[in-house]
Scaffold this motif. Structure first.
Motif, PDB file in Angstrom:
ATOM      1  N   SER A  72      -2.403  12.370  -0.023  1.00 22.55           N
ATOM      2  CA  SER A  72      -1.412  13.240  -0.469  1.00 22.55           C
ATOM      3  C   SER A  72      -1.428  12.921  -2.146  1.00 22.55           C
ATOM      4  O   SER A  72      -1.956  12.240  -2.281  1.00 22.55           O
ATOM      5  CB  SER A  72      -0.166  12.907   0.160  1.00 22.55           C
ATOM      6  N   GLU A  73      -0.719  13.846  -2.974  1.00 30.03           N
ATOM      7  CA  GLU A  73      -0.657  13.555  -4.061  1.00 30.03           C
ATOM      8  C   GLU A  73      -0.031  12.388  -4.476  1.00 30.03           C
ATOM      9  O   GLU A  73      -0.573  11.859  -5.514  1.00 30.03           O
ATOM     10  CB  GLU A  73      -0.048  14.784  -4.905  1.00 30.03           C
ATOM     11  N   ARG A  74       1.124  12.030  -3.800  1.00 30.67           N
ATOM     12  CA  ARG A  74       1.682  10.888  -4.000  1.00 30.67           C
ATOM     13  C   ARG A  74       0.720   9.615  -3.927  1.00 30.67           C
ATOM     14  O   ARG A  74       0.809   8.586  -4.509  1.00 30.67           O
ATOM     15  CB  ARG A  74       2.999  10.506  -3.542  1.00 30.67           C
ATOM     16  N   GLU A  75       0.046   9.900  -2.738  1.00 34.98           N
ATOM     17  CA  GLU A  75      -0.792   8.648  -2.272  1.00 34.98           C
ATOM     18  C   GLU A  75      -1.906   8.430  -3.284  1.00 34.98           C
ATOM     19  O   GLU A  75      -2.401   7.279  -3.576  1.00 34.98           O
ATOM     20  CB  GLU A  75      -1.473   8.783  -0.963  1.00 34.98           C
ATOM     21  N   ARG A  76      -2.286   9.262  -3.952  1.00 34.51           N
ATOM     22  CA  ARG A  76      -3.282   9.485  -5.001  1.00 34.51           C
ATOM     23  C   ARG A  76      -2.700   8.623  -6.251  1.00 34.51           C
ATOM     24  O   ARG A  76      -3.695   7.910  -6.872  1.00 34.51           O
ATOM     25  CB  ARG A  76      -3.920  10.667  -5.381  1.00 34.51           C
ATOM     26  N   PHE A  96      -1.487  -2.558 -11.223  1.00 35.01           N
ATOM     27  CA  PHE A  96       0.238  -2.638 -11.286  1.00 35.01           C
ATOM     28  C   PHE A  96       0.372  -3.372 -10.203  1.00 35.01           C
ATOM     29  O   PHE A  96      -0.136  -3.072  -8.957  1.00 35.01           O
ATOM     30  CB  PHE A  96       0.494  -1.326 -11.632  1.00 35.01           C
ATOM     31  N   SER A  97       1.472  -3.969  -9.950  1.00 35.62           N
ATOM     32  CA  SER A  97       2.208  -4.747  -8.700  1.00 35.62           C
ATOM     33  C   SER A  97       2.915  -3.544  -8.332  1.00 35.62           C
ATOM     34  O   SER A  97       3.316  -2.447  -8.692  1.00 35.62           O
ATOM     35  CB  SER A  97       3.010  -5.790  -9.182  1.00 35.62           C
ATOM     36  N   ASN A  98       3.411  -3.701  -6.857  1.00 33.63           N
ATOM     37  CA  ASN A  98       3.913  -2.768  -6.138  1.00 33.63           C
ATOM     38  C   ASN A  98       5.365  -2.515  -6.761  1.00 33.63           C
ATOM     39  O   ASN A  98       5.880  -1.412  -6.773  1.00 33.63           O
ATOM     40  CB  ASN A  98       4.210  -3.357  -4.722  1.00 33.63           C
ATOM     41  N   LYS A  99       6.084  -3.703  -7.334  1.00 41.20           N
ATOM     42  CA  LYS A  99       7.229  -3.339  -7.969  1.00 41.20           C
ATOM     43  C   LYS A  99       6.823  -2.685  -9.327  1.00 41.20           C
ATOM     44  O   LYS A  99       7.864  -1.641  -9.642  1.00 41.20           O
ATOM     45  CB  LYS A  99       7.920  -4.934  -8.415  1.00 41.20           C
ATOM     46  N   ILE A 152       4.932  -0.058  -9.679  1.00 39.98           N
ATOM     47  CA  ILE A 152       4.239   1.008  -9.221  1.00 39.98           C
ATOM     48  C   ILE A 152       5.745   1.687  -8.797  1.00 39.98           C
ATOM     49  O   ILE A 152       6.006   3.034  -9.187  1.00 39.98           O
ATOM     50  CB  ILE A 152       3.437   1.096  -8.144  1.00 39.98           C
ATOM     51  N   ALA A 153       6.639   1.001  -8.144  1.00 39.86           N
ATOM     52  CA  ALA A 153       7.894   1.686  -7.772  1.00 39.86           C
ATOM     53  C   ALA A 153       8.556   2.025  -9.012  1.00 39.86           C
ATOM     54  O   ALA A 153       9.256   3.185  -9.163  1.00 39.86           O
ATOM     55  CB  ALA A 153       8.566   0.739  -7.028  1.00 39.86           C
ATOM     56  N   GLU A 154       8.642   1.256 -10.033  1.00 37.53           N
ATOM     57  CA  GLU A 154       9.512   1.558 -11.213  1.00 37.53           C
ATOM     58  C   GLU A 154       8.981   2.667 -11.903  1.00 37.53           C
ATOM     59  O   GLU A 154       9.597   3.521 -12.396  1.00 37.53           O
ATOM     60  CB  GLU A 154       9.467   0.520 -12.042  1.00 37.53           C
ATOM     61  N   GLN A 155       7.442   2.996 -12.273  1.00 37.54           N
ATOM     62  CA  GLN A 155       7.033   3.945 -12.589  1.00 37.54           C
ATOM     63  C   GLN A 155       7.194   5.186 -11.879  1.00 37.54           C
ATOM     64  O   GLN A 155       7.173   6.455 -12.580  1.00 37.54           O
ATOM     65  CB  GLN A 155       5.432   3.645 -12.791  1.00 37.54           C
ATOM     66  N   LEU A 156       6.869   5.242 -10.511  1.00 29.42           N
ATOM     67  CA  LEU A 156       7.092   6.519  -9.621  1.00 29.42           C
ATOM     68  C   LEU A 156       8.595   6.812  -9.250  1.00 29.42           C
ATOM     69  O   LEU A 156       8.958   7.748  -8.487  1.00 29.42           O
ATOM     70  CB  LEU A 156       6.137   6.607  -8.616  1.00 29.42           C
ATOM     71  N   ILE A 157       9.548   5.764  -9.575  1.00 30.00           N
ATOM     72  CA  ILE A 157      10.902   6.237  -9.121  1.00 30.00           C
ATOM     73  C   ILE A 157      11.138   6.056  -7.758  1.00 30.00           C
ATOM     74  O   ILE A 157      11.640   7.099  -7.090  1.00 30.00           O
ATOM     75  CB  ILE A 157      11.600   7.361  -9.878  1.00 30.00           C
ATOM     76  N   VAL A 168       6.572   2.350  -1.580  1.00 34.42           N
ATOM     77  CA  VAL A 168       5.128   2.121  -2.235  1.00 34.42           C
ATOM     78  C   VAL A 168       4.475   1.414  -1.293  1.00 34.42           C
ATOM     79  O   VAL A 168       3.334   1.813  -1.246  1.00 34.42           O
ATOM     80  CB  VAL A 168       5.282   1.419  -3.596  1.00 34.42           C
ATOM     81  N   GLU A 169       4.722   0.305  -0.601  1.00 31.76           N
ATOM     82  CA  GLU A 169       3.981  -0.467   0.356  1.00 31.76           C
ATOM     83  C   GLU A 169       3.731   0.397   1.438  1.00 31.76           C
ATOM     84  O   GLU A 169       2.377   0.298   2.059  1.00 31.76           O
ATOM     85  CB  GLU A 169       5.074  -1.549   0.947  1.00 31.76           C
ATOM     86  N   SER A 170       4.133   1.312   1.842  1.00 30.44           N
ATOM     87  CA  SER A 170       4.066   2.379   2.878  1.00 30.44           C
ATOM     88  C   SER A 170       2.947   3.227   2.571  1.00 30.44           C
ATOM     89  O   SER A 170       2.254   3.385   3.273  1.00 30.44           O
ATOM     90  CB  SER A 170       5.372   3.046   3.266  1.00 30.44           C
ATOM     91  N   HIS A 171       3.076   3.818   1.160  1.00 28.63           N
ATOM     92  CA  HIS A 171       1.937   4.517   0.802  1.00 28.63           C
ATOM     93  C   HIS A 171       0.695   3.594   0.770  1.00 28.63           C
ATOM     94  O   HIS A 171      -0.443   4.247   1.037  1.00 28.63           O
ATOM     95  CB  HIS A 171       2.243   5.094  -0.633  1.00 28.63           C
ATOM     96  N   LYS A 172       0.817   2.753   0.345  1.00 32.51           N
ATOM     97  CA  LYS A 172      -0.375   1.675   0.154  1.00 32.51           C
ATOM     98  C   LYS A 172      -1.114   1.628   1.459  1.00 32.51           C
ATOM     99  O   LYS A 172      -2.300   1.773   1.734  1.00 32.51           O
ATOM    100  CB  LYS A 172      -0.163   0.542  -0.494  1.00 32.51           C
ATOM    101  N   SER A 173      -0.305   1.275   2.514  1.00 32.42           N
ATOM    102  CA  SER A 173      -0.889   1.055   3.830  1.00 32.42           C
ATOM    103  C   SER A 173      -1.479   2.381   4.173  1.00 32.42           C
ATOM    104  O   SER A 173      -2.673   2.479   5.134  1.00 32.42           O
ATOM    105  CB  SER A 173       0.364   0.586   4.867  1.00 32.42           C
ATOM    106  N   ASN A 174      -0.855   3.376   4.059  1.00 34.08           N
ATOM    107  CA  ASN A 174      -1.432   4.574   4.572  1.00 34.08           C
ATOM    108  C   ASN A 174      -2.704   5.143   3.921  1.00 34.08           C
ATOM    109  O   ASN A 174      -3.622   5.349   4.428  1.00 34.08           O
ATOM    110  CB  ASN A 174      -0.420   5.741   4.275  1.00 34.08           C
TER     111      ASN A 174
END
Length: 217
Positions: free
Chosen positions: A155-159, A169-172, A174-179, A185-191
């Motif tokens: 998906s676009e978000r996964e990309r 970037f760390s998961n934290k 990335i979470a801050e950047q993408l709100i 974020v961890e779920s998207h990374k696993s997917n």
């Protein structure tokens, strides 16, 4: 005469490189710096043809950050990473931020000279074993019938998450950047890893490079 700037936090390394290169092989060492910030200032002042940039400089700005900034300020400047790290993740992060080449400090003198001349001429340079590893990996993926269309399943978000992971970037962060939440974020990374059949961060970095997902502007 090729003008060289040496950026390394170890004075002994800087002195050794200057003694090796200065006045030889049509090369002139015009300056030195102990960290990335000093290197940026020296590069703007001295206008070298090639910057020899160390990666890890704990007491100041690191080489990756300095390379990113120099690429923004002086887009045509050749930056050759000279490091002890024979590591794919460092290699790809250096390429991502705009380094012209990557060579190990353990390389023979003649190889260093070849790398300097190569990047000064506008070419890219990777040390031979790194090039061989990348080629072997590519061949192995072809042998196993890697499906290049798997990227289309993201998906676009996964990309977006993939690109930010590859940039270091760390998961934290990335979470801050993408709100998003860190858990999301961890779920998207696993997917992403499951869809692409990848298991490690360096593998994600390589895949992102191949797909042109990295833009540091």
């Amino acid at each position: 005469m090729l003008k060289i700037l040496v950026v390394d936090d170890h004075a002994v390394v800087r002195s050794g490189l200057m003694m090796l290169l200065h006045g030889k092989h049509n090369i002139e060492v015009i300056g030195e710096a102990a960290d990335g910030e000093e290197g940026i200032q020296a590069a703007q002042l001295l206008k070298p043809d090639v910057v020899l940039m160390d990666l890890n400089m704990p007491t100041g700005m690191d080489g990756l950050t300095a390379t990113t900034e120099l690429r923004r300020l002086m887009p045509d400047l050749a930056i050759l990473i000279l490091t002890m790290h024979d590591d794919d993740e460092y290699l790809f992060r250096a390429i991502h931020v705009g380094a012209s080449g990557y060579i190990l400090k353990s390389a023979p003198h003649e190889e260093l000279l070849t790398a300097i001349r190569s990047v000064a001429a506008g070419n890219a340079y990777l040390y031979p074993t790194a090039t061989k590893r990348l080629m072997n990996e590519y061949i192995e993926r072809l042998k196993h019938g890697e499906n290049t269309d798997t990227f289309e399943s993201l998906s676009e978000r996964e990309r977006e998450v993939l690109a930010l992971i590859a940039k270091g970037f760390s998961n934290k962060e990335i979470a801050e950047q993408l709100i998003l939440s860190v858990k999301t974020v961890e779920s998207h990374k696993s997917n992403v890893m499951e869809k692409l059949g990848l298991k490690t961060r360096p593998e994600l970095v390589k895949f992102a490079v191949k797909k042109g997902l990295l833009n540091f502007e």
